[in-house]
Structures are given as structure tokens and as C-alpha cells.
Motif scaffolding. Structure first.
Motif, PDB file in Angstrom:
ATOM      1  N   TYR A 191       0.112 -10.028   3.655  1.00  0.00           N
ATOM      2  CA  TYR A 191       0.441  -8.607   3.615  1.00  0.00           C
ATOM      3  C   TYR A 191      -0.798  -7.787   3.964  1.00  0.00           C
ATOM      4  N   TYR A 192      -0.541  -6.608   4.487  1.00  0.00           N
ATOM      5  CA  TYR A 192      -1.638  -5.802   5.017  1.00  0.00           C
ATOM      6  C   TYR A 192      -1.764  -4.445   4.327  1.00  0.00           C
ATOM      7  N   GLY A 193      -0.823  -4.149   3.426  1.00  0.00           N
ATOM      8  CA  GLY A 193      -0.864  -2.870   2.751  1.00  0.00           C
ATOM      9  C   GLY A 193      -0.308  -1.763   3.617  1.00  0.00           C
ATOM     10  N   ASP A 194      -0.225  -0.578   3.056  1.00  0.00           N
ATOM     11  CA  ASP A 194       0.318   0.568   3.778  1.00  0.00           C
ATOM     12  C   ASP A 194      -0.705   1.690   3.758  1.00  0.00           C
ATOM     13  N   VAL A 195      -1.632   1.616   4.702  1.00  0.00           N
ATOM     14  CA  VAL A 195      -2.698   2.603   4.772  1.00  0.00           C
ATOM     15  C   VAL A 195      -2.144   3.992   5.077  1.00  0.00           C
ATOM     16  N   GLN A 196      -1.064   4.054   5.863  1.00  0.00           N
ATOM     17  CA  GLN A 196      -0.537   5.354   6.264  1.00  0.00           C
ATOM     18  C   GLN A 196      -0.058   6.160   5.069  1.00  0.00           C
ATOM     19  N   PHE A 197       0.612   5.493   4.109  1.00  0.00           N
ATOM     20  CA  PHE A 197       1.016   6.212   2.897  1.00  0.00           C
ATOM     21  C   PHE A 197      -0.213   6.826   2.224  1.00  0.00           C
ATOM     22  N   ALA A 198      -1.273   6.034   2.100  1.00  0.00           N
ATOM     23  CA  ALA A 198      -2.478   6.538   1.444  1.00  0.00           C
ATOM     24  C   ALA A 198      -3.126   7.656   2.255  1.00  0.00           C
ATOM     25  N   GLU A 199      -3.085   7.530   3.587  1.00  0.00           N
ATOM     26  CA  GLU A 199      -3.588   8.618   4.443  1.00  0.00           C
ATOM     27  C   GLU A 199      -2.808   9.904   4.175  1.00  0.00           C
ATOM     28  N   ASP A 200      -1.532   9.752   3.838  1.00  0.00           N
ATOM     29  CA  ASP A 200      -0.666  10.908   3.573  1.00  0.00           C
ATOM     30  C   ASP A 200      -0.688  11.352   2.106  1.00  0.00           C
ATOM     31  N   GLY A 201      -1.594  10.763   1.319  1.00  0.00           N
ATOM     32  CA  GLY A 201      -1.740  11.205  -0.065  1.00  0.00           C
ATOM     33  C   GLY A 201      -0.820  10.521  -1.054  1.00  0.00           C
ATOM     34  N   ILE A 202      -0.422   9.260  -0.768  1.00  0.00           N
ATOM     35  CA  ILE A 202       0.422   8.491  -1.685  1.00  0.00           C
ATOM     36  C   ILE A 202      -0.218   7.115  -1.880  1.00  0.00           C
ATOM     37  N   ILE A 203      -0.542   6.780  -3.100  1.00  0.00           N
ATOM     38  CA  ILE A 203      -1.072   5.445  -3.402  1.00  0.00           C
ATOM     39  C   ILE A 203       0.012   4.425  -3.097  1.00  0.00           C
TER      40      ILE A 203
END
Length: 436
Positions: free
Chosen positions: A211-223
Motif C-alpha cells: 500500500y502507498y497511502g493517500d497523500v492527496q487526502f492529506a494534501e487536501d487537509g484530511i488525515i
């Protein structure tokens, strides 16, 4: 040298255009129900227009093979038909109860088989569950969660610098889960900027993979915290997972099926709650907005997590598996993994044990308790997770719910579905009032 260059340039050009797009076939079969929404009243006839195309025009003098009947059940009709003009209207008939009827068509030409299908729904929002709710269901899971929380979380976080961005830190996280020494692994994507943020748990589909995680969510302000379920690191090379799946874990969904306390998914369901415990312990979490989302097995885990954990404020499953798995006992399709479809595979006496076990793990029984808003997406043509089983779960949910249908999709997802799922989750997690 000029000739050699020209040859290499031309040859490389052939390589680059050697394969057609993955969604394009030499022969195309179009199966179209006669209702635009693919949905009918009980007693109403569903007819299917079938057209066989080559070069985007009807192919004459072709023989089709078609199968017609309720999804996952024995065919009502199965026969070959010669099409002089490449098209035919197949009379599908009706149903006497809520459910789905499928028309599957295949053509064999030059040693290759082409196929397509369409599925008619008959008052699907009246489908009722077949799975029984055990009298001690809530007690069983409350005790299991309580016992698992007595196990220290023992959080371990490893920064993955190559995955970090200017705005996001990415970690491989492991937590103690299920029993002493056993671990749950996942990828945490955390905004670097100081502040309080909503969080989303991403739960996986079936299989074993990195798995690679979801960096885009975090970029958008969601852990975001994307987890695996197998108790192994989620950052190994793909070959490691392929070897595991081909070896000791190739049918993990059947492990312990005869005992509700030994069943494989007990550690998985508890791991989802443990993952939420971890997210809610982060000082960066805003303390109120917590989503869960996934597809297929992950769709089931989304329903399960929200059914157990009242902290969840938004749920977004796509074609959830493991719903109403006892459907086959009532003569209709049941959810993946289709334990009861072929009841001859189990030893005598084991049938009762399987039914008892899955009643404690059926995602539908968790859906009954969900209090958060739920967003569903699926298709009528799913041949892995039957829409009958999905509607059975959808229909028991009492909280605010909505569905985003991609009627013709089978067990795959359009980019538009993925975007809609993500947009809905973002909207829900960033609401000032999550109950809206």
C-alpha cells in the motif's frame, strides 16, 4: 546508420501501437434492457436487445449463445440462436419477487470467445435480508473490542522520506492487534502544517499487496490511514505478496470458517477498530470527523467498522462484499465469498457451523446499526458481488443514505465513481455539522 535509425524508429513505433486499448475488442456485444434505468416492477417484462458488432456495424450471419436467469442461479433458458442481421430481441420475462435477472450473451469466432451481459432489477429496494441476526451479536462484538483494547497499541511509526511531499509526511505504521505480538500495518499520510484535521480510514479489497497511502487526502487537509489486513508489512516488493497469496494464504477468507472465535475476519474487524483508535489518538485529529471507505472486501469492512464504531461520521462503500451471504439458502444470490453456493464442498455437519459463523460476520448485520450517513456505489452487472446482496444491506440502513449507480459496471469501478466517492467523503468530513 541512417537506414538502421529508420528501422529502429519504425520498429519502436510498431511496439508502441501493438495493442488496442484495454476496453476495445475486435468483436463487441451490446446487451441493452428495454428500460433506461434497468429497473422494473414485479410482473413487468424485461426484454434485452442484443447486437453483435464488428467495425461498429452489426455482424451478419453469427450464432450467439445466451443464458437467462436469476443472478448466480441455474439458468431458466440457455440456447444458441443464429442472427441473420446481427441483432435480436430476447424476451426476458419477469420475476415474482424482488431481485435481479441477467441475460448473458457470448459469441465464439476464430477460436476466441467474446461475451457481455445486462441485468434487470425488479423492485430491488424491497429486497429483504436472509441472514439472521444472532441474539448476542452486540455482546459478542462489544466484548471482543473491549478485550482487544486491553492489548497495548504499541504504536511504531517509520517515516518514509521518499513518499513525503512539501505538505505531507508519510509513515508506515504498525499497531499491536488481536493477540500479543501480532501486528496491523498501514500507511499514514499526515499534513505537516500544525492544526486539527478530519481523518479517513481506507480499508482494502481482497488480496495481499503493498500500500502507498493517500497523500492527496492529506494534501487536501484530511488525515488518511490506509491499512492492510494480513499482519505483515505493507511496503515489501510485490513478489513477496504474490508468493504469500500463492502459498499459505490463497484462501484466507475460509480460514477458521467453522468457528466464530477462530474465523480469520475476527482479527480483521478488530483491526479496523484498532486503526480508528490510532487515528483518534493523534493530536492532529479534530476530534469529531472520522470517515471510512473501501471497495469490495473494503466495502464490507466500511460497513462493519461503522456498525461497531460510533465515532464514524461518514461511510462510503463501493460494491461491498460479504453482505447477506446466506442468500443461497433461500434460493437467491448471496454475497462474496459465496460460501454456501456449492454446499457439497463442505463435510457433513459443517454447514450449520458455517451459517452460524457468518451470521456474526455478515456486513449486513453491522449495517443495521450504522448511525452515520452512508454513500453507496455499485452496478447491476457485478458478477462477483451480486447486487441482490448489496441491496439487502442498503435496505436495512436506517441512517441517511444515498446511492451512485453505475448500472453497466461489473466488479470494477469507473473513474467517475472513484471521484464521486472521494468528493462525497471530503464534503462530509469538512462539514461543520457532520449530522447534516
Amino acid at each position: 546508420m541512417q537506414r538502421l535509425f529508420l528501422f529502429l524508429f519504425t520498429f519502436s513505433g510498431f511496439l508502441s501501437i501493438a495493442q488496442p486499448p484495454p476496453d476495445h475488442q475486435w468483436i463487441e456485444i451490446i446487451v441493452t434492457p428495454n428500460h433506461a434505468d434497468w429497473t422494473y416492477k414485479i410482473g413487468e417484462d424485461a426484454d434485452f436487445q442484443v447486437t453483435v458488432l464488428k467495425s461498429n456495424v452489426p455482424l451478419p450471419n453469427v450464432t450467439i449463445h445466451y443464458v437467462l436467469g436469476e443472478e448466480q442461479m441455474k439458468p431458466e433458458v440457455e440456447q444458441d440462436v443464429f442472427l441473420e442481421n446481427g441483432s435480436i430481441l430476447i424476451k426476458g420475462g419477469s420475476m415474482e419477487k424482488p431481485g435481479f435477472k441477467r441475460c448473458q450473451v457470448s459469441v465464439e469466432l476464430n477460436g476466441k470467445t467474446y461475451s457481455a451481459w445486462a441485468t434487470a432489477g425488479f423492485e430491488p429496494e424491497k429486497i429483504e435480508p436472509t441472514v439472521k441476526l444472532p441474539f448476542d451479536f452486540q455482546t459478542f462484538w462489544s466484548n471482543a473490542v473491549k478485550e482487544n483494547r486491553e492489548l497495548p497499541m504499541d504504536t511504531r511509526m517509520i517515516l518514509l522520506p521518499e513518499r513525503c511531499t512539501e505538505k505531507v509526511n508519510v509513515y508506515e505504521v504498525s499497531l499491536q492487534n488481536w493477540k500479543k505480538g501480532a501486528r496491523l500495518y498501514g500507511i499514514l499520510s499526515l499534513p505537516k502544517k500544525a492544526g486539527k484535521y478530519p481523518a479517513v480510514l481506507k480499508v482494502p479489497g481482497a488480496g495481499i499487496r503493498p500500500y502507498y497511502g493517500d497523500v492527496q487526502f492529506a494534501e487536501d487537509g484530511i488525515i488518511s490511514f490506509e491499512i492492510g489486513i494480513h499482519g505483515i508489512s505493507v511496503t515489501m516488493p510485490q513478489k513477496n505478496y504474490d508468493d504469500l497469496l500463492a502459498g499459505w494464504n490463497n484462501h484466507y477468507w475460509e480460514d477458521g470458517i467453522h468457528d466464530k472465535d477462530e474465523y480469520f475476519y475476527k482479527r480483521v474487524y478488530l483491526g479496523c477498530i484498532k486503526a480508528n483508535d490510532f487515528l483518534s489518538s493523534l493530536p492532529q485529529w479534530d476530534g469529531k470527523n472520522l470517515g471510512v471507505m473501501g471497495s469490495s472486501q473494503g466495502g464490507a469492512l466500511s460497513l462493519v467498522t461503522a456498525g461497531i464504531d460510533a465515532r464514524v461520521t461518514a461511510v462510503a462503500p463501493v460494491h461491498p462484499a460479504m453482505c447477506d451471504m446466506t442468500g443461497y439458502l433461500e434460493g437467491r444470490a448471496g454475497g462474496w465469498p459465496h460460501y454456501l453456493k456449492d454446499q457439497t464442498k463442505w463435510e457433513w455437519g459443517s454447514h450449520k457451523q458455517i451459517v452460524e459463523t457468518i451470521s456474526y460476520y455478515d456486513a449486513l448485520n453491522f449495517a443495521r446499526s450504522i448511525q452515520a450517513p452512508v454513500w453507496f456505489s455499485f452496478g447491476y452487472n457485478d458478477n462477483v458481488v451480486p447486487p441482490t446482496s448489496i441491496f439487502a444491506a442498503y435496505n436495512v440502513i436506517k441512517s441517511k443514505k444515498e446511492k451512485f449507480l453505475a448500472l453497466e459496471s461489473a466488479h470494477w469501478v469507473y473513474p467517475e465513481q472513484q471521484k464521486a466517492q472521494r468528493d462525497w467523503m471530503t464534503k462530509m468530513l469538512k462539514k461543520k455539522n457532520p449530522s447534516e
